[in-house]
Design a protein around this motif. Sequence first.
Motif, PDB file in Angstrom:
ATOM      1  N   VAL A 198      -2.860 -10.643 -10.325  1.00  0.00           N
ATOM      2  CA  VAL A 198      -2.934 -10.041  -9.004  1.00  0.00           C
ATOM      3  C   VAL A 198      -1.982  -8.859  -8.932  1.00  0.00           C
ATOM      4  CG1 VAL A 198      -2.480 -10.427  -6.556  1.00  0.00           C
ATOM      5  CG2 VAL A 198      -3.597 -12.203  -7.911  1.00  0.00           C
ATOM      6  N   GLY A 199      -2.493  -7.708  -8.549  1.00  0.00           N
ATOM      7  CA  GLY A 199      -1.682  -6.509  -8.422  1.00  0.00           C
ATOM      8  C   GLY A 199      -1.509  -5.750  -9.717  1.00  0.00           C
ATOM      9  N   THR A 200      -2.022  -6.269 -10.796  1.00  0.00           N
ATOM     10  CA  THR A 200      -1.899  -5.561 -12.071  1.00  0.00           C
ATOM     11  C   THR A 200      -3.260  -5.563 -12.723  1.00  0.00           C
ATOM     12  OG1 THR A 200       0.349  -6.377 -12.315  1.00  0.00           O
ATOM     13  CG2 THR A 200      -0.670  -5.445 -14.269  1.00  0.00           C
ATOM     14  N   GLU A 201      -3.985  -4.510 -12.492  1.00  0.00           N
ATOM     15  CA  GLU A 201      -5.385  -4.559 -12.874  1.00  0.00           C
ATOM     16  C   GLU A 201      -5.786  -3.524 -13.902  1.00  0.00           C
ATOM     17  OE1 GLU A 201      -5.956  -7.507  -9.807  1.00  0.00           O
ATOM     18  OE2 GLU A 201      -7.006  -6.952 -11.646  1.00  0.00           O
ATOM     19  N   GLU A 202      -4.887  -2.597 -14.222  1.00  0.00           N
ATOM     20  CA  GLU A 202      -5.369  -1.506 -15.054  1.00  0.00           C
ATOM     21  C   GLU A 202      -5.473  -1.916 -16.511  1.00  0.00           C
ATOM     22  OE1 GLU A 202      -2.294  -1.407 -13.638  1.00  0.00           O
ATOM     23  OE2 GLU A 202      -0.904  -0.214 -14.832  1.00  0.00           O
ATOM     24  N   ALA A 203      -6.345  -1.237 -17.221  1.00  0.00           N
ATOM     25  CA  ALA A 203      -6.476  -1.388 -18.665  1.00  0.00           C
ATOM     26  C   ALA A 203      -5.721  -0.243 -19.334  1.00  0.00           C
ATOM     27  CB  ALA A 203      -7.948  -1.366 -19.084  1.00  0.00           C
ATOM     28  N   PHE A 204      -5.121  -0.550 -20.458  1.00  0.00           N
ATOM     29  CA  PHE A 204      -4.377   0.451 -21.220  1.00  0.00           C
ATOM     30  C   PHE A 204      -5.198   0.831 -22.445  1.00  0.00           C
ATOM     31  CE2 PHE A 204      -0.398   0.172 -18.928  1.00  0.00           C
ATOM     32  CZ  PHE A 204      -0.492  -1.068 -18.322  1.00  0.00           C
TER      33      PHE A 204
ATOM     34  N   PHE B  47     -10.921  -0.642  -7.716  1.00  0.00           N
ATOM     35  CA  PHE B  47     -11.362   0.671  -8.169  1.00  0.00           C
ATOM     36  C   PHE B  47     -10.168   1.429  -8.731  1.00  0.00           C
ATOM     37  CE2 PHE B  47     -15.447   0.153  -6.200  1.00  0.00           C
ATOM     38  CZ  PHE B  47     -15.185  -0.720  -5.160  1.00  0.00           C
ATOM     39  N   LEU B  48     -10.414   2.160  -9.801  1.00  0.00           N
ATOM     40  CA  LEU B  48      -9.330   2.851 -10.496  1.00  0.00           C
ATOM     41  C   LEU B  48      -9.763   4.264 -10.831  1.00  0.00           C
ATOM     42  CD1 LEU B  48      -9.905  -0.223 -11.896  1.00  0.00           C
ATOM     43  CD2 LEU B  48      -7.634   0.259 -12.796  1.00  0.00           C
ATOM     44  N   TRP B  49      -8.765   5.134 -10.948  1.00  0.00           N
ATOM     45  CA  TRP B  49      -8.985   6.474 -11.480  1.00  0.00           C
ATOM     46  C   TRP B  49      -8.148   6.636 -12.741  1.00  0.00           C
ATOM     47  CZ3 TRP B  49     -12.453  10.090  -9.837  1.00  0.00           C
ATOM     48  CH2 TRP B  49     -13.040   9.888  -8.569  1.00  0.00           C
TER      49      TRP B  49
END
Lengths: 114, 113
Positions: free
Chosen positions: A98-104, B33-35
């Motif tokens: 939760v709150g950490t969703e980005e992919a690297f 949603f992401l940028w």
Amino acid sequence: DVKVTQSSRYLVKRTGEKVFLECVQDMDHENMFWYRQDPGLGLRLIYFSYDVKMKEKGDIPEGYSVSREKKERFSLILESASTNQTSMYLCASSVIRVGTEEAFFGQGTRLTVV
Amino acid sequence: DQQVKQNSPSLSVQEGRISILNCDYTNSMFDYFLWYKKYPAEGPTFLISISSIKDKNEDGRFTVFLNKSAKHLSLHIVPSQPGDSAVYFCAARSTRSWGKLQFGAGTQVVVTP
């Protein structure tokens, strides 16, 4: 800093060769992904893995397979390379929290099949 | 069948002005949603994100707006700087999809002096 490392920046292979693209991440992420990027099409998901030895097909899996024997390593295999697999290949990792969703993402491998 | 669409392949903007990038989606199950920003010969880097329970998220010069009823989001960059020249990808995911991101085709932004 999260680091996702792809083994090669540039590769040139011949039609029909078996090609291995390697990706390693150092953040103990559960999820790992392989995308390819083509002009006008954005990033398209080939395969992903949510755990060791687990894999799921993405949107364009045909002609590819993957291997995940260790948590930190995810390999993309082109069984018999063809010219339409010339592309930029991008590996990514992520953790669902939760709150950490980005992919690297890694730096990418530009593959040319001749 | 592209579930995330960026209909403008390119955008040219003057330094100091506002850049507005648009993105539309079709899957109502998307909840995040992401940028991402991408320079040539590099991997994409995360820029900013927004949850479906919000309608705005701001981080410095970057603001993302979400209109759920219209299934539309936008990224505002104010003021635009030469270093912002890159390809920008809109991405979306749903909680049920193991974190898989669906990407748009990207918008090439060129910031001119």
